[in-house]
Design an enzyme around this catalytic site. Sequence first.
Site, short mmCIF file in Angstrom:
data_model
loop_
_atom_site.label_atom_id
_atom_site.label_comp_id
_atom_site.label_asym_id
_atom_site.label_seq_id
_atom_site.Cartn_x
_atom_site.Cartn_y
_atom_site.Cartn_z
N GLY A 88 49.91 -3.04 -27.23
CA GLY A 88 49.00 -2.22 -27.91
C GLY A 88 49.21 -1.57 -29.13
O GLY A 88 48.51 -1.74 -29.94
N ILE A 147 40.73 -2.32 -28.29
CA ILE A 147 42.22 -2.65 -28.32
C ILE A 147 42.29 -2.69 -26.64
O ILE A 147 42.26 -1.43 -26.05
CB ILE A 147 43.20 -1.63 -28.83
CG1 ILE A 147 43.03 -1.95 -30.36
CG2 ILE A 147 44.85 -2.05 -28.40
CD1 ILE A 147 44.34 -0.87 -31.10
N TYR A 148 42.55 -3.67 -25.99
CA TYR A 148 42.92 -3.72 -24.55
C TYR A 148 44.06 -4.69 -24.38
O TYR A 148 44.25 -5.67 -24.85
CB TYR A 148 41.61 -4.33 -23.82
CG TYR A 148 40.41 -3.55 -23.63
CD1 TYR A 148 40.44 -2.40 -22.66
CD2 TYR A 148 39.44 -3.46 -24.56
CE1 TYR A 148 39.61 -1.47 -22.67
CE2 TYR A 148 38.40 -2.33 -24.81
CZ TYR A 148 38.27 -1.49 -23.72
OH TYR A 148 37.33 -0.72 -23.42
N TYR A 192 46.25 7.04 -29.68
CA TYR A 192 45.70 7.28 -30.87
C TYR A 192 46.20 8.55 -31.72
O TYR A 192 46.44 8.54 -32.86
CB TYR A 192 44.21 7.24 -31.27
CG TYR A 192 43.70 5.76 -30.88
CD1 TYR A 192 43.94 4.77 -31.46
CD2 TYR A 192 42.93 5.61 -29.72
CE1 TYR A 192 43.80 3.39 -31.03
CE2 TYR A 192 42.52 4.14 -29.07
CZ TYR A 192 42.96 3.26 -30.16
OH TYR A 192 42.58 2.08 -29.77
N LYS A 234 48.86 10.06 -31.15
CA LYS A 234 50.28 9.58 -31.57
C LYS A 234 50.39 8.87 -32.92
O LYS A 234 51.68 8.91 -33.99
CB LYS A 234 51.25 8.65 -30.66
CG LYS A 234 52.45 8.37 -30.54
CD LYS A 234 52.90 7.53 -29.72
CE LYS A 234 52.67 6.14 -30.02
NZ LYS A 234 53.10 5.23 -29.02
N ASN A 256 39.37 8.91 -21.17
CA ASN A 256 40.46 7.83 -21.22
C ASN A 256 41.73 8.46 -22.03
O ASN A 256 42.10 8.46 -23.30
CB ASN A 256 40.18 6.51 -22.01
CG ASN A 256 41.09 5.44 -22.01
OD1 ASN A 256 42.14 5.53 -21.79
ND2 ASN A 256 40.59 4.35 -22.63
#
Length: 173
Positions: free
Chosen positions: A109, A97-98, A143, A145, A136
């Site tokens: 996102g 996911i970018y 993630y 969250k 990161n």
Amino acid sequence: MENITIRPLNIDEVDALQHISRITFLETFADINTEENMQKYLEESFSVAQLSKELSNPLSPFYFAELNNEVIGYLKLNIGEAQKENAHENALEIERIYVLQDYHGKKVGQLLYNKAIEVAQQLEVAHVWLGVWEKNFRAMSFYKKNGFVAFDEHVFMLGDDRQIDIMMKKVLE
């Protein structure tokens, strides 16, 4: 944000995929990796040949996030045997996911993530998993969250740099 659409890609869009892949990867990781390692990774992982191969795999769907017909992010999923590791029949991997840096914090996102969960629910998989670089922190926080927990780690090679990815998963109900 208004007017953001999430849609699947087709093989004819490999150039657009290469463009967004390279830009977002550089924006995300260039500041904390050597230029040589970044270039080597970009050339190997985001070549037209490599991306065409990935786009041709029906078990690895890609999705673009677009705002006013401009690509601002993307998602890559892996299903079944296409999963990088831990290839469980009853799981889905979020490989990428970018989102362009200018759109960070604007829920792009989250929309891509929501698409991944929608696909996972349609496939009726038991869990979704991914690997995220241990440095990161923004992605790990995102993630967590969204209900992911760490369960393992693996080595990710960026050029000649041996890096550690934290593997995270979310059990679906």
